[in-house]
Enzyme design. Structure first.
Site, short mmCIF file in Angstrom:
data_model
loop_
_atom_site.label_atom_id
_atom_site.label_comp_id
_atom_site.label_asym_id
_atom_site.label_seq_id
_atom_site.Cartn_x
_atom_site.Cartn_y
_atom_site.Cartn_z
N ASP A 19 1.16 -15.50 7.19
CA ASP A 19 0.77 -16.26 7.35
C ASP A 19 1.39 -17.24 5.65
O ASP A 19 1.83 -18.70 5.35
CB ASP A 19 -1.18 -17.12 7.51
N ARG A 36 4.56 10.80 -1.94
CA ARG A 36 4.40 10.69 -1.01
C ARG A 36 5.46 11.35 0.03
O ARG A 36 6.74 10.28 0.08
CB ARG A 36 3.80 9.36 -0.18
N ASN A 94 8.40 -5.33 -0.36
CA ASN A 94 7.82 -3.99 0.45
C ASN A 94 6.46 -3.84 0.59
O ASN A 94 5.55 -3.77 -0.32
CB ASN A 94 8.76 -2.97 -0.51
N HIS A 121 12.35 -1.81 2.10
CA HIS A 121 12.28 -0.98 2.52
C HIS A 121 13.05 0.33 2.29
O HIS A 121 14.33 -0.02 2.53
CB HIS A 121 12.09 -0.89 4.32
N LEU A 122 12.48 0.98 1.78
CA LEU A 122 13.35 2.19 1.78
C LEU A 122 13.87 3.18 2.23
O LEU A 122 14.65 3.13 2.32
CB LEU A 122 12.28 3.02 0.48
N SER A 123 13.13 3.09 3.44
CA SER A 123 13.39 4.40 5.04
C SER A 123 13.60 3.51 5.92
O SER A 123 13.46 1.57 5.64
CB SER A 123 12.42 5.24 5.26
N ALA A 161 3.06 -0.67 4.75
CA ALA A 161 2.49 -0.63 6.00
C ALA A 161 1.97 -2.37 6.54
O ALA A 161 2.15 -2.56 7.67
CB ALA A 161 1.59 0.46 6.30
N GLU A 191 12.94 -9.43 2.34
CA GLU A 191 12.32 -8.01 2.64
C GLU A 191 12.67 -6.75 2.00
O GLU A 191 13.49 -6.73 2.92
CB GLU A 191 11.23 -7.94 3.77
N TYR A 219 11.13 9.02 1.20
CA TYR A 219 10.96 7.96 0.26
C TYR A 219 11.43 8.63 -0.86
O TYR A 219 11.70 8.12 -1.54
CB TYR A 219 9.21 7.66 0.41
N ARG A 260 7.20 0.87 13.56
CA ARG A 260 6.71 0.44 12.64
C ARG A 260 8.54 -0.61 12.62
O ARG A 260 8.72 -1.12 11.83
CB ARG A 260 7.76 1.54 11.15
N ARG A 292 12.41 5.74 12.55
CA ARG A 292 10.83 5.85 12.95
C ARG A 292 10.18 5.87 14.31
O ARG A 292 11.04 5.02 14.58
CB ARG A 292 10.39 5.23 10.97
N HIS A 299 3.95 -4.64 9.62
CA HIS A 299 3.57 -4.22 10.75
C HIS A 299 1.82 -5.05 11.28
O HIS A 299 2.51 -4.71 12.78
CB HIS A 299 4.09 -3.38 10.94
N PRO A 323 0.76 -1.23 -0.60
CA PRO A 323 -0.59 -0.19 0.07
C PRO A 323 0.92 1.54 -0.07
O PRO A 323 1.89 1.95 0.96
CB PRO A 323 -0.83 0.38 1.71
N ASN A 324 0.01 2.07 -0.86
CA ASN A 324 1.13 4.26 -1.10
C ASN A 324 2.08 3.57 -1.51
O ASN A 324 2.58 4.41 -2.58
CB ASN A 324 0.98 4.08 0.65
#
Length: 144
Positions: free
Chosen positions: A85, A17, A72, A98-100, A75, A96, A22, A109, A105, A78, A9-10
């Site tokens: 599952d 954003r 990625n 993540h950009l940040s 949200a 996995e 990001y 997170r 943070r 978390h 998402p996002n």
């Protein structure tokens, strides 16, 4: 090498954003960069804002011919027991990304439900996190 890349998402809003967090690259920019850097790989990109669609995409990987997954989950990293599952069913290497730096943070997170069932987590390197994720999957396949 046939790799599947999931974005949650996002991430379709990258570039608009929170560019301070990001960056200004769009998801399409990141995909183009990866295709240029990995011309010998077959990269399939999937993005969804919906948890169920992401779970279904993971289910499709269970008996597929893909060699690895780079994801990625945004949200959902978390919060999603359902995605966690689904990941447990995979026999392919999963990294996995993540950009940040999620650990620098907000405290909520810091926990990654999905990372707990992945081979590893790469965070905090901006779009380079995806490059490092592909390299990590390559290494996991080579050393299997």
């Amino acid at each position: 090498m046939k790799l599947f890349l999931i974005n949650g998402p996002n991430l379709n809003m990258l570039g608009k954003r929170d560019p301070e967090q990001y960056g200004t690259d769009t998801l399409a920019d990141i995909q183009s960069m990866l295709e240029e850097q990995f011309p010998d790989h077959e990269l399939t990109f999937f993005q969804s804002n919906g948890e169920g669609a992401i779970v279904s995409a993971i289910h499709d990987l269970v008996n597929s011919e893909y060699d690895g997954l780079i994801a990625n989950f945004g949200a959902y990293t978390h919060t999603s027991v359902a995605i966690r599952d689904a990941l447990e069913m995979l026999a392919i290497p999963t990294v996995e990304v993540h950009l940040s730096n999620i650990h620098a943070r907000e405290e909520f997170r810091h926990q990654t439900l999905t990372g707990a069932v992945s081979n590893g987590i790469i965070a905090g390197f901006g779009k380079e996190s995806y490059v490092l994720g592909i390299r990590a999957v390559e290494g996991l396949i080579r050393n299997a």
